[in-house]
Design a protein around this motif. Structure first.
Motif, PDB file in Angstrom:
ATOM      1  N   ILE A 127     138.370 -28.835 -20.880  1.00  0.00           N
ATOM      2  CA  ILE A 127     137.254 -29.026 -21.925  1.00  0.00           C
ATOM      3  C   ILE A 127     136.237 -29.704 -21.204  1.00  0.00           C
ATOM      4  O   ILE A 127     135.083 -29.489 -21.383  1.00  0.00           O
ATOM      5  CB  ILE A 127     137.687 -29.879 -23.148  1.00  0.00           C
ATOM      6  CG1 ILE A 127     136.571 -29.560 -24.328  1.00  0.00           C
ATOM      7  CG2 ILE A 127     137.886 -31.288 -22.857  1.00  0.00           C
ATOM      8  CD1 ILE A 127     136.634 -28.050 -24.529  1.00  0.00           C
ATOM      9  N   ASN A 128     136.447 -30.828 -20.077  1.00  0.00           N
ATOM     10  CA  ASN A 128     135.231 -31.347 -19.386  1.00  0.00           C
ATOM     11  C   ASN A 128     134.421 -30.225 -18.669  1.00  0.00           C
ATOM     12  O   ASN A 128     133.353 -30.194 -18.331  1.00  0.00           O
ATOM     13  CB  ASN A 128     135.971 -32.142 -18.423  1.00  0.00           C
ATOM     14  CG  ASN A 128     136.318 -33.555 -19.211  1.00  0.00           C
ATOM     15  OD1 ASN A 128     136.434 -33.590 -20.394  1.00  0.00           O
ATOM     16  ND2 ASN A 128     136.638 -34.504 -18.456  1.00  0.00           N
ATOM     17  N   GLU A 129     135.110 -29.374 -18.160  1.00  0.00           N
ATOM     18  CA  GLU A 129     134.544 -28.318 -17.403  1.00  0.00           C
ATOM     19  C   GLU A 129     133.724 -27.398 -18.324  1.00  0.00           C
ATOM     20  O   GLU A 129     132.609 -26.885 -17.942  1.00  0.00           O
ATOM     21  CB  GLU A 129     135.575 -27.127 -16.481  1.00  0.00           C
ATOM     22  CG  GLU A 129     134.920 -26.281 -15.761  1.00  0.00           C
ATOM     23  CD  GLU A 129     135.719 -25.641 -14.625  1.00  0.00           C
ATOM     24  OE1 GLU A 129     135.477 -24.439 -14.171  1.00  0.00           O
ATOM     25  OE2 GLU A 129     136.874 -26.214 -14.310  1.00  0.00           O
ATOM     26  N   ALA A 130     134.366 -27.259 -19.460  1.00  0.00           N
ATOM     27  CA  ALA A 130     133.873 -26.319 -20.592  1.00  0.00           C
ATOM     28  C   ALA A 130     132.555 -26.873 -21.107  1.00  0.00           C
ATOM     29  O   ALA A 130     131.545 -26.273 -21.373  1.00  0.00           O
ATOM     30  CB  ALA A 130     134.667 -25.762 -21.657  1.00  0.00           C
ATOM     31  N   LYS A 131     132.591 -28.151 -21.386  1.00  0.00           N
ATOM     32  CA  LYS A 131     131.492 -28.967 -22.023  1.00  0.00           C
ATOM     33  C   LYS A 131     130.033 -28.542 -21.307  1.00  0.00           C
ATOM     34  O   LYS A 131     128.886 -28.408 -21.915  1.00  0.00           O
ATOM     35  CB  LYS A 131     131.744 -30.528 -21.921  1.00  0.00           C
ATOM     36  CG  LYS A 131     132.654 -30.783 -23.086  1.00  0.00           C
ATOM     37  CD  LYS A 131     132.621 -32.592 -22.753  1.00  0.00           C
ATOM     38  CE  LYS A 131     133.953 -33.041 -23.591  1.00  0.00           C
ATOM     39  NZ  LYS A 131     134.002 -34.263 -23.741  1.00  0.00           N
TER      40      LYS A 131
END
Length: 389
Positions: free
Chosen positions: A277-281
């Motif tokens: 999710i950190n990459e997706a944010k």
């Protein structure tokens, strides 16, 4: 005088006898009354005993029945209370908190026969005004995209932006005050943590399915069609239709976006993957603001190479993009880029990993092998021209 005395005695005796007779008669008169009283008492006692017995039996029967009903009622009450007060586990809580924010997505396309279903997947509502993140491959090539909420309502969605390299897309439906999922921090995820996947495996028929397992690995680097994905590996079941759905921790925070495409070539049971999710944010922010992801690039196209003796390894330049930082720095086709920003480059993946740490406009030092010698140049990073698949 003797005669007088004799008579006197007789009289006395008579009076005595008479007294006895009188007493006897008195007893005779009194005895029947006593017997009748006795029988009356006995009769009274018998009646009282019978009446008391019947009353007692009735009372006991009522008491036992009341106790039985109370016992049954108590048991039922206890059972109901026990069932109602049964504590929720982490999976219950996550399913209730995140489930309403996970949607089903249908990809409609056109062919000779008209509109047809091209596939289905899942998505996560991250903004109450109808913004949803999903995998790009879920909506790729769609002429129309439909979203089905957990409530059963169906909306047609419009595309906000997509990024083929990260396999992420943002779509929007015309709805407000929608339930949203909380995005967590995937950098805090540890191997062995609980992992809960929510999505629509195999389509709407199994909408809102919840599977659970553990985090099997973190920071996995997966390659697919030239792209590198930083993913979380889990043994929670992720099936067709789960793509774009949520992978959550036990606190109900989304730590990854499930993708069946990543790692699909492995085809191994108990191995699912989710984009962190950190990459997706950052990608979601770019798609919301620009409709695309702006990435820095050198401005070259090519492939990885290695000399026979292995002494020369790097990225072989087939083409230089006109007007790019590489073109301005004098990079030419047939050059081999061996280092970028002091990091060795042996493949496109190595090059991409270095560039992802920079932003457009940064200048990075590069080492280039050309005609048997090494030269150093500085290349200003420009915006990558995305080639969507």
């Amino acid at each position: 005088m003797d005669e007088f005395k004799s008579n006197e005695v007789k009289d006395v005796r008579w009076e005595s006898i008479g007294s006895e007779d009188a007493n006897i008669k008195f007893r005779k008169n009194k005895r029947p009354i006593s017997i009748r009283g006795f029988f009356k008492v006995v009769a009274f006692i018998l009646i009282a005993a019978i009446t008391g017995g019947l009353s007692g039996a009735y009372v006991i029967k009522k008491y036992n029945k009341s106790n039985t009903n109370n016992y049954q009622s108590s048991n039922l009450s206890q059972n109901n209370t026990s069932s109602a007060e049964s504590p929720k586990n982490a999976i219950n809580k996550v399913a209730e908190a995140v489930g309403p924010a996970v949607v089903g997505i249908n990809n409609k396309g056109e062919d000779f026969w008209g509109t047809v279903n091209k596939g289905s997947g899942s998505g996560i509502i991250f903004d109450p005004n109808g913004y949803i993140v999903t995998n790009y491959h879920v909506i790729q090539g769609a002429s129309k995209v439909y979203v089905k909420l957990s409530s059963g309502k169906v909306f047609e969605a419009k595309l906000i932006g997509y990024d083929a390299r990260s396999d992420l897309a943002v779509i929007k439906i015309n709805a407000n005050n929608l339930p949203t999922a909380k995005l967590g921090d995937s950098s805090k995820v540890r191997v062995g943590d609980m992992a809960i996947a929510i999505g629509n495996p195999l389509g709407e028929e199994f909408a809102g399915s919840v599977t659970a397992g553990i985090v099997s690995a973190v920071n996995r680097k997966m390659q697919y069609e030239g792209s590198i994905y930083n993913v979380i590996q889990t043994d929670a079941a992720i099936n067709p239709g789960n793509s774009g759905g949520a992978l959550c921790n036990e606190n109900g925070e989304v730590i990854g976006i499930n993708s069946l495409k990543i790692g699909s070539e492995a085809n191994a049971e108990g191995m699912g993957f989710a984009i962190t999710i950190n990459e997706a944010k950052g990608i979601i922010d770019s798609l919301m603001n620009y409709g695309k992801v702006k990435r820095p690039a050198l401005g070259v196209l090519g492939q990885s190479v290695s000399s026979r003796d292995g002494k020369i390894q790097g990225f072989y330049v087939n083409e230089v993009v006109p007007g790019s930082g590489a073109a301005i720095a004098g990079v030419k086709p047939t050059d081999i880029i061996t280092e970028v920003d002091n990091a060795k480059v042996t493949s496109f993946e190595d090059l991409a990993a270095v560039l992802d740490k920079h932003k457009i406009g940064d200048s990075v030092p590069c080492k280039i092998w050309r005609d048997g010698s090494t030269i150093q140049v500085k290349i200003k990073l420009s915006e990558m021209k995305e080639t969507n698949k």
